[in-house]
Design an enzyme around this catalytic site. Structure first.
Site, mmCIF file in Angstrom:
data_model
loop_
_atom_site.group_PDB
_atom_site.id
_atom_site.type_symbol
_atom_site.label_atom_id
_atom_site.label_comp_id
_atom_site.label_asym_id
_atom_site.label_seq_id
_atom_site.Cartn_x
_atom_site.Cartn_y
_atom_site.Cartn_z
ATOM 1 N N PRO A 13 0.792 -1.219 0.000
ATOM 2 C CA PRO A 13 0.000 0.000 0.000
ATOM 3 C C PRO A 13 0.831 1.280 0.000
ATOM 4 C CG PRO A 13 -0.123 -1.104 2.131
ATOM 5 C CD PRO A 13 0.531 -2.062 1.181
ATOM 6 N N ASN A 14 0.309 2.235 -0.736
ATOM 7 C CA ASN A 14 0.859 3.597 -0.839
ATOM 8 C C ASN A 14 2.168 3.688 -1.626
ATOM 9 O OD1 ASN A 14 -1.232 4.931 0.704
ATOM 10 N ND2 ASN A 14 -0.414 3.820 2.459
ATOM 11 N N ARG A 21 5.318 11.074 -2.441
ATOM 12 C CA ARG A 21 5.095 10.727 -1.039
ATOM 13 C C ARG A 21 6.402 10.821 -0.240
ATOM 14 N NH1 ARG A 21 4.539 4.575 1.118
ATOM 15 N NH2 ARG A 21 4.103 5.111 3.271
ATOM 16 N N TYR A 26 11.574 8.330 0.880
ATOM 17 C CA TYR A 26 11.412 7.376 -0.218
ATOM 18 C C TYR A 26 12.034 7.831 -1.535
ATOM 19 C CZ TYR A 26 8.015 5.704 3.187
ATOM 20 O OH TYR A 26 7.417 5.259 4.344
ATOM 21 N N ASN A 76 8.029 -5.637 -0.821
ATOM 22 C CA ASN A 76 7.967 -4.458 0.044
ATOM 23 C C ASN A 76 6.499 -4.308 0.392
ATOM 24 O OD1 ASN A 76 7.892 -2.029 1.335
ATOM 25 N ND2 ASN A 76 9.031 -0.892 -0.242
ATOM 26 N N ALA A 79 3.122 -0.604 4.767
ATOM 27 C CA ALA A 79 2.666 -0.621 6.165
ATOM 28 C C ALA A 79 2.156 -1.989 6.605
ATOM 29 C CB ALA A 79 1.594 0.447 6.368
ATOM 30 N N GLU A 100 12.733 -9.520 1.663
ATOM 31 C CA GLU A 100 11.973 -8.336 2.104
ATOM 32 C C GLU A 100 12.795 -7.085 1.800
ATOM 33 O OE1 GLU A 100 11.428 -8.358 6.349
ATOM 34 O OE2 GLU A 100 10.340 -6.450 6.372
ATOM 35 N N HIS A 102 12.817 -2.704 2.043
ATOM 36 C CA HIS A 102 12.234 -1.408 2.411
ATOM 37 C C HIS A 102 13.147 -0.317 1.899
ATOM 38 C CE1 HIS A 102 9.165 -3.200 4.832
ATOM 39 N NE2 HIS A 102 10.097 -4.001 5.327
ATOM 40 N N ARG A 109 13.211 4.921 12.231
ATOM 41 C CA ARG A 109 11.964 5.693 12.193
ATOM 42 C C ARG A 109 11.108 5.390 13.424
ATOM 43 N NH1 ARG A 109 9.431 5.247 6.376
ATOM 44 N NH2 ARG A 109 8.188 6.936 7.276
HETATM 45 C C1 DQA Z 1 8.297 1.128 3.605
HETATM 46 C C2 DQA Z 1 8.362 1.389 5.121
HETATM 47 C C3 DQA Z 1 7.007 1.212 5.764
HETATM 48 O O1 DQA Z 1 7.088 1.478 7.156
HETATM 49 C C4 DQA Z 1 6.008 2.177 5.162
HETATM 50 O O2 DQA Z 1 4.723 1.971 5.713
HETATM 51 C C5 DQA Z 1 5.972 2.098 3.679
HETATM 52 C C6 DQA Z 1 7.245 2.012 2.958
HETATM 53 C C7 DQA Z 1 9.644 1.412 2.933
HETATM 54 O O3 DQA Z 1 9.810 0.973 1.789
HETATM 55 O O4 DQA Z 1 10.507 2.078 3.490
HETATM 56 O O5 DQA Z 1 4.924 2.208 3.065
HETATM 57 O O6 DQA Z 1 7.972 -0.235 3.395
#
Ligand code: DQA
Length: 150
Positions: A13-14, A21, A26, A76, A79, A100, A102, A109
């Site tokens: 998501p997102n 964003r 990011y 990835n 959240a 995984e 990120h 954070r």
């Molecule tokens: C993320 C880190 C997560 O905490 C966050 O909710 C994201 C992006 C990252 O790629 O750094 O959506 O996965």
């Protein structure tokens, strides 16, 4: 040596909002920019790559379930990393090698980002290296796939 390796990169998501964003976490590249780089990188290595994004937990679970044990998964989960026992269970049941990723260093954070339900059920973790994490993950998962199939 395993031939025709296939890798699926699953973004949660997102991550469709990358580029606008929180660029301080990011970066400025869009998800499409990252997708193009990954496809080009994989193509040079003769790897078939699928690059997906969904804001929906069940769609992400279906993508994990659809991967065969010879396919590599790079995830990835955004959240959902910090909340989803269902994605944890899907990865635990999957026989695919999985990494995984990120973009940001989740350990630098907020505290709620320090817990990952995914880290304990994947082969490796790449955190905090921005979008290069995806290409590093392609190399890492390819190595695991080759080792498993040699
Ligand atoms: C993320 C880190 C997560 O905490 C966050 O909710 C994201 C992006 C990252 O790629 O750094 O959506 O996965």
């Amino acid at each position: 040596m395993y031939s025709n390796p296939k890798i699926i990169i699953i973004n949660g998501p997102n991550l469709n909002l990358l580029g606008k964003r929180e660029p301080e976490y990011y970066g400025n590249r869009t998800l499409n920019d990252i997708k193009e780089s990954c496809i080009e990188y994989a193509a040079k290595k003769n790897i078939e790559l699928m690059f997906e994004q969904s804001n929906d937990e069940s769609t992400i679970i279906e993508m994990i379930q659809a991967a065969s044990e010879n396919d590599g998964i790079i995830i990835n989960a955004g959240a959902y990393t910090h909340t989803s026992i269902a994605i944890h269970d899907a990865l635990k049941s999957s026989k695919s090698p999985a990494i995984e990723v990120h973009l940001s260093n989740i350990h630098k954070r907020e505290e709620f980002r320090h817990k990952s339900y995914i880290s304990g059920v994947v082969d490796g973790i790449i955190i905090g290296l921005g979008d290069q994490g995806y290409t590093l993950a392609i190399d890492a998962v390819t190595k695991i796939m080759n080792e498993r199939n040699s």
